[in-house]
Design a protein around this motif. Structure first.
Motif, PDB file in Angstrom:
ATOM      1  N   GLU A   1       0.825  -1.202   0.000  1.00 24.95           N
ATOM      2  CA  GLU A   1       0.000   0.000   0.000  1.00 24.95           C
ATOM      3  C   GLU A   1       0.859   1.253   0.000  1.00 24.95           C
ATOM      4  O   GLU A   1       0.616   2.193  -0.774  1.00 24.95           O
ATOM      5  CB  GLU A   1      -0.911  -0.020   1.227  1.00 24.95           C
ATOM      6  CG  GLU A   1      -1.906   1.123   1.307  1.00 24.95           C
ATOM      7  CD  GLU A   1      -2.757   0.993   2.562  1.00 24.95           C
ATOM      8  OE1 GLU A   1      -3.469  -0.013   2.714  1.00 24.95           O
ATOM      9  OE2 GLU A   1      -2.678   1.915   3.409  1.00 24.95           O
TER      10      GLU A   1
ATOM     11  N   ASN B   1       2.500   2.969  -3.185  1.00 27.00           N
ATOM     12  CA  ASN B   1       1.794   3.910  -4.045  1.00 27.00           C
ATOM     13  C   ASN B   1       2.252   5.347  -3.815  1.00 27.00           C
ATOM     14  O   ASN B   1       1.928   6.237  -4.608  1.00 27.00           O
ATOM     15  CB  ASN B   1       0.281   3.829  -3.800  1.00 27.00           C
ATOM     16  CG  ASN B   1      -0.315   2.529  -4.293  1.00 27.00           C
ATOM     17  OD1 ASN B   1      -0.345   2.267  -5.490  1.00 27.00           O
ATOM     18  ND2 ASN B   1      -0.801   1.700  -3.379  1.00 27.00           N
TER      19      ASN B   1
ATOM     20  N   ASN C   1      -5.167  14.304   2.034  1.00 24.53           N
ATOM     21  CA  ASN C   1      -6.053  14.040   0.894  1.00 24.53           C
ATOM     22  C   ASN C   1      -5.278  13.456  -0.288  1.00 24.53           C
ATOM     23  O   ASN C   1      -5.759  12.558  -0.988  1.00 24.53           O
ATOM     24  CB  ASN C   1      -6.771  15.319   0.473  1.00 24.53           C
ATOM     25  CG  ASN C   1      -7.935  15.666   1.387  1.00 24.53           C
ATOM     26  OD1 ASN C   1      -8.613  14.786   1.915  1.00 24.53           O
ATOM     27  ND2 ASN C   1      -8.166  16.961   1.590  1.00 24.53           N
ATOM     28  N   HIS C   2      -4.095  13.962  -0.508  1.00 22.38           N
ATOM     29  CA  HIS C   2      -3.232  13.466  -1.582  1.00 22.38           C
ATOM     30  C   HIS C   2      -2.891  11.988  -1.378  1.00 22.38           C
ATOM     31  O   HIS C   2      -2.947  11.184  -2.313  1.00 22.38           O
ATOM     32  CB  HIS C   2      -1.964  14.321  -1.620  1.00 22.38           C
ATOM     33  CG  HIS C   2      -0.875  13.797  -2.487  1.00 22.38           C
ATOM     34  ND1 HIS C   2      -0.901  13.871  -3.863  1.00 22.38           N
ATOM     35  CD2 HIS C   2       0.302  13.176  -2.158  1.00 22.38           C
ATOM     36  CE1 HIS C   2       0.210  13.330  -4.353  1.00 22.38           C
ATOM     37  NE2 HIS C   2       0.948  12.912  -3.344  1.00 22.38           N
TER      38      HIS C   2
ATOM     39  N   ARG D   1      -4.584   9.795   0.403  1.00 16.68           N
ATOM     40  CA  ARG D   1      -5.800   8.993   0.226  1.00 16.68           C
ATOM     41  C   ARG D   1      -6.143   8.807  -1.250  1.00 16.68           C
ATOM     42  O   ARG D   1      -6.571   7.724  -1.673  1.00 16.68           O
ATOM     43  CB  ARG D   1      -6.948   9.662   0.969  1.00 16.68           C
ATOM     44  CG  ARG D   1      -6.828   9.542   2.479  1.00 16.68           C
ATOM     45  CD  ARG D   1      -7.880  10.347   3.206  1.00 16.68           C
ATOM     46  NE  ARG D   1      -7.946   9.963   4.611  1.00 16.68           N
ATOM     47  CZ  ARG D   1      -8.780  10.495   5.496  1.00 16.68           C
ATOM     48  NH1 ARG D   1      -9.635  11.440   5.108  1.00 16.68           N
ATOM     49  NH2 ARG D   1      -8.788  10.085   6.742  1.00 16.68           N
ATOM     50  N   GLU D   2      -5.926   9.844  -2.034  1.00 21.32           N
ATOM     51  CA  GLU D   2      -6.206   9.734  -3.460  1.00 21.32           C
ATOM     52  C   GLU D   2      -5.262   8.729  -4.123  1.00 21.32           C
ATOM     53  O   GLU D   2      -5.677   7.924  -4.963  1.00 21.32           O
ATOM     54  CB  GLU D   2      -6.059  11.106  -4.116  1.00 21.32           C
ATOM     55  CG  GLU D   2      -6.403  11.110  -5.596  1.00 21.32           C
ATOM     56  CD  GLU D   2      -6.343  12.493  -6.203  1.00 21.32           C
ATOM     57  OE1 GLU D   2      -6.381  12.596  -7.441  1.00 21.32           O
ATOM     58  OE2 GLU D   2      -6.256  13.484  -5.438  1.00 21.32           O
ATOM     59  N   LYS D   3      -4.001   8.753  -3.716  1.00 25.72           N
ATOM     60  CA  LYS D   3      -3.018   7.860  -4.325  1.00 25.72           C
ATOM     61  C   LYS D   3      -3.256   6.393  -3.980  1.00 25.72           C
ATOM     62  O   LYS D   3      -3.014   5.510  -4.810  1.00 25.72           O
ATOM     63  CB  LYS D   3      -1.608   8.264  -3.896  1.00 25.72           C
ATOM     64  CG  LYS D   3      -1.003   9.383  -4.724  1.00 25.72           C
ATOM     65  CD  LYS D   3       0.487   9.453  -4.495  1.00 25.72           C
ATOM     66  CE  LYS D   3       1.157  10.283  -5.557  1.00 25.72           C
ATOM     67  NZ  LYS D   3       2.636  10.303  -5.390  1.00 25.72           N
ATOM     68  N   ILE D   4      -3.697   6.125  -2.748  1.00 28.07           N
ATOM     69  CA  ILE D   4      -3.892   4.722  -2.361  1.00 28.07           C
ATOM     70  C   ILE D   4      -5.314   4.245  -2.605  1.00 28.07           C
ATOM     71  O   ILE D   4      -5.599   3.048  -2.524  1.00 28.07           O
ATOM     72  CB  ILE D   4      -3.495   4.478  -0.889  1.00 28.07           C
ATOM     73  CG1 ILE D   4      -4.370   5.291   0.062  1.00 28.07           C
ATOM     74  CG2 ILE D   4      -2.029   4.788  -0.671  1.00 28.07           C
ATOM     75  CD1 ILE D   4      -4.090   4.999   1.516  1.00 28.07           C
ATOM     76  N   GLY D   5      -6.224   5.179  -2.889  1.00 22.87           N
ATOM     77  CA  GLY D   5      -7.536   4.795  -3.362  1.00 22.87           C
ATOM     78  C   GLY D   5      -8.616   4.596  -2.319  1.00 22.87           C
ATOM     79  O   GLY D   5      -9.697   4.097  -2.640  1.00 22.87           O
ATOM     80  N   PHE D   6      -8.366   4.978  -1.064  1.00 24.72           N
ATOM     81  CA  PHE D   6      -9.414   4.895  -0.054  1.00 24.72           C
ATOM     82  C   PHE D   6      -9.089   5.844   1.091  1.00 24.72           C
ATOM     83  O   PHE D   6      -8.015   6.445   1.135  1.00 24.72           O
ATOM     84  CB  PHE D   6      -9.604   3.460   0.458  1.00 24.72           C
ATOM     85  CG  PHE D   6      -8.451   2.925   1.270  1.00 24.72           C
ATOM     86  CD1 PHE D   6      -8.488   2.957   2.660  1.00 24.72           C
ATOM     87  CD2 PHE D   6      -7.341   2.359   0.651  1.00 24.72           C
ATOM     88  CE1 PHE D   6      -7.441   2.456   3.416  1.00 24.72           C
ATOM     89  CE2 PHE D   6      -6.288   1.851   1.401  1.00 24.72           C
ATOM     90  CZ  PHE D   6      -6.342   1.900   2.779  1.00 24.72           C
ATOM     91  N   LYS D   7     -10.021   5.976   2.034  1.00 20.62           N
ATOM     92  CA  LYS D   7      -9.922   6.942   3.122  1.00 20.62           C
ATOM     93  C   LYS D   7      -9.049   6.387   4.249  1.00 20.62           C
ATOM     94  O   LYS D   7      -9.511   5.980   5.300  1.00 20.62           O
ATOM     95  CB  LYS D   7     -11.323   7.282   3.635  1.00 20.62           C
ATOM     96  CG  LYS D   7     -11.399   8.521   4.508  1.00 20.62           C
ATOM     97  CD  LYS D   7     -12.857   8.829   4.852  1.00 20.62           C
ATOM     98  CE  LYS D   7     -12.982  10.050   5.725  1.00 20.62           C
ATOM     99  NZ  LYS D   7     -14.407  10.348   6.046  1.00 20.62           N
ATOM    100  N   LYS D   8      -7.761   6.395   4.023  1.00 18.97           N
ATOM    101  CA  LYS D   8      -6.784   5.874   4.971  1.00 18.97           C
ATOM    102  C   LYS D   8      -6.783   6.676   6.267  1.00 18.97           C
ATOM    103  O   LYS D   8      -6.843   7.907   6.254  1.00 18.97           O
ATOM    104  CB  LYS D   8      -5.390   5.942   4.343  1.00 18.97           C
ATOM    105  CG  LYS D   8      -4.257   5.449   5.232  1.00 18.97           C
ATOM    106  CD  LYS D   8      -4.264   3.953   5.360  1.00 18.97           C
ATOM    107  CE  LYS D   8      -3.080   3.452   6.178  1.00 18.97           C
ATOM    108  NZ  LYS D   8      -3.065   1.981   6.267  1.00 18.97           N
TER     109      LYS D   8
END
Length: 415
Positions: free
Chosen positions: A94, A97, A391-392, A394-401
């Motif tokens: 993860e 990414n 936010n960046h 979360r966008e890169k890994i594809g979910f709300k980390k």
């Protein structure tokens, strides 16, 4: 140039009795108490003022969650199988990414949001030298390094002997993992240093879980320092260093978090964990004042920077941590603090994180490259844009980390 005074705060500095008073800053330095600054912020005896915290051992590229450890019911013999498990884990997949710059930026905020203004990144200069100056906190550049003095160490730096010579020449610490495990080499880490004649007061030795009583005596005699990373040690090995014997022998003990991929979320969690661990191991308390010293003046000594940081003495850099006063004892107040209790953090006099009432120090408005975030119900200013970073990521890994060392939920950027 900064010119301000924090008035009516409870001033807490190593080697001095805590007292209600004023703390002045001019430029990047602390000036004599009571000096009138252009800006005055009245703390109304409701806040403790400490030197900001120092983390002597972190891996700023590796602070991703959740931690990776041994299979249930087992523990590692050395760090090497952990490294293999990490690189085959979902956590590693993860985090891959993200760029190295992303990971370092996250780590800078891990430090900032826990009251740390100075940290060592245990990676070689070839990897981090261009990244560290851009972090919101001070990641020291002045250090020599060896990954570990063993045959299976990662080949960082120019080799232990050359790196140690560099440390002596430049008055830097020589920092290395040592005795992190229980194979034959790990059990003889001090012997390895003695063999090449590099055990001295420039050494900052990390983990040291396999030290014998004789090793501890040698370290104390040499004036070397130790970075205690209790949470990571117990998670990986189910044992930590002989911390009580080290303290009694007079070793300069400091506290490190290690990577959050194996250790605690941040230094505030680490000191709570380490104190509780000490109680469980020895059936007695580790005084909160001692922990305070480990995270301030002891750490400054380990970095050979005690002339610049680690206390609130006049002439030192204005590295200041202001915490909400939740209890009467200043040391217990620190040891039991949470991220939400931070009211102000400064780096060389400059506020890098704080409540909006401290904006007067910054001439009443947010400077360029500062943003505001919500911590609970409080609006806080902060250097950089951690919400944008979150936010960046979360966008890169594809979910709300969720990253537990970031104490806020960013507003979603409008599309």
């Amino acid at each position: 140039m900064f010119d301000y005074t924090l008035t009516n705060g409870i001033i807490v500095s190593p080697g001095k009795k805590a007292h209600t008073g004023n703390l002045g800053v001019k430029g990047d330095k602390i000036i004599s108490p009571g000096t009138n600054g252009t800006v005055k912020i009245d703390l109304k005896e409701k806040s403790f003022v400490y030197p900001s915290l120092i983390n002597t051992h972190d891996h700023l590229q590796g602070n991703y969650r959740p931690p990776v450890g041994p299979k249930k019911g087992t523990f590692y013999l050395t760090w090497l199988p952990w490294d293999k498990d990490l690189k085959s884990s979902d956590t590693f997949k993860e985090r891959s990414n993200l760029t190295r710059e992303d990971l370092y930026a996250l780590s800078g905020y891990k430090c900032l949001f826990s009251g740390v203004s100075t940290v060592n990144d245990h990676f070689p200069h070839a990897l981090n030298s261009k990244i560290l100056p851009g972090l919101p906190v001070r990641a020291i550049m002045e250090y020599a390094i060896a990954h570990e003095c063993s045959s299976y160490e990662l080949k960082w730096g120019e080799g232990a002997e050359i790196e140690h010579e560099l440390a002596l020449k430049n008055h830097w610490p020589f920092i290395t993992h040592l005795s992190e495990g229980f194979d034959n080499e790990a059990m003889h880490g001090i012997d390895a240093l003695e063999k090449i004649n590099i055990l001295d007061n420039h050494c900052l030795l990390v983990h040291c879980i396999a030290f014998s009583d004789e090793d501890i005596k040698k370290v104390a005699k040499a004036g070397a320092s130790v970075s205690w990373c209790g949470h990571s040690n117990m998670f990986m090995f189910n044992v930590t260093c002989k911390i009580r014997k080290m303290i009694k022998a007079g070793v300069n003990v400091t506290i490190g978090t290690d990577s959050s991929a194996s250790g605690s979320a941040n230094i505030l969690e680490e000191i709570k964990y380490d104190r509780d661990l000490y109680r469980k191991l020895y059936g007695e308390d580790l005084p909160a004042k001692k922990i305070f010293e480990m995270c301030t003046i002891n750490a400054a000594k380990a970095f050979l920077m005690q002339d610049r940081i680690g206390s609130l003495d006049e002439g030192k850099l204005g590295d200041i941590l202001v915490l909400k006063a939740k209890c009467g004892d200043p040391y217990e107040n620190l040891v039991n603090a949470n991220m939400q209790d931070i009211e102000l953090l400064t780096l060389a006099g400059k506020p890098i994180y704080g409540e909006t009432r401290f904006l007067d120090i910054l001439k009443g408005e947010l400077p360029e490259n500062y943003t505001q975030i919500k911590i609970g119900r409080k609006t806080m200013f902060v250097k950089g844009d951690p919400a944008g970073l979150y936010n960046h990521v979360r966008e890169k890994i594809g979910f709300k980390k969720k990253l537990d060392y970031l104490p806020f939920e960013p507003e979603q950027e409008k599309k």
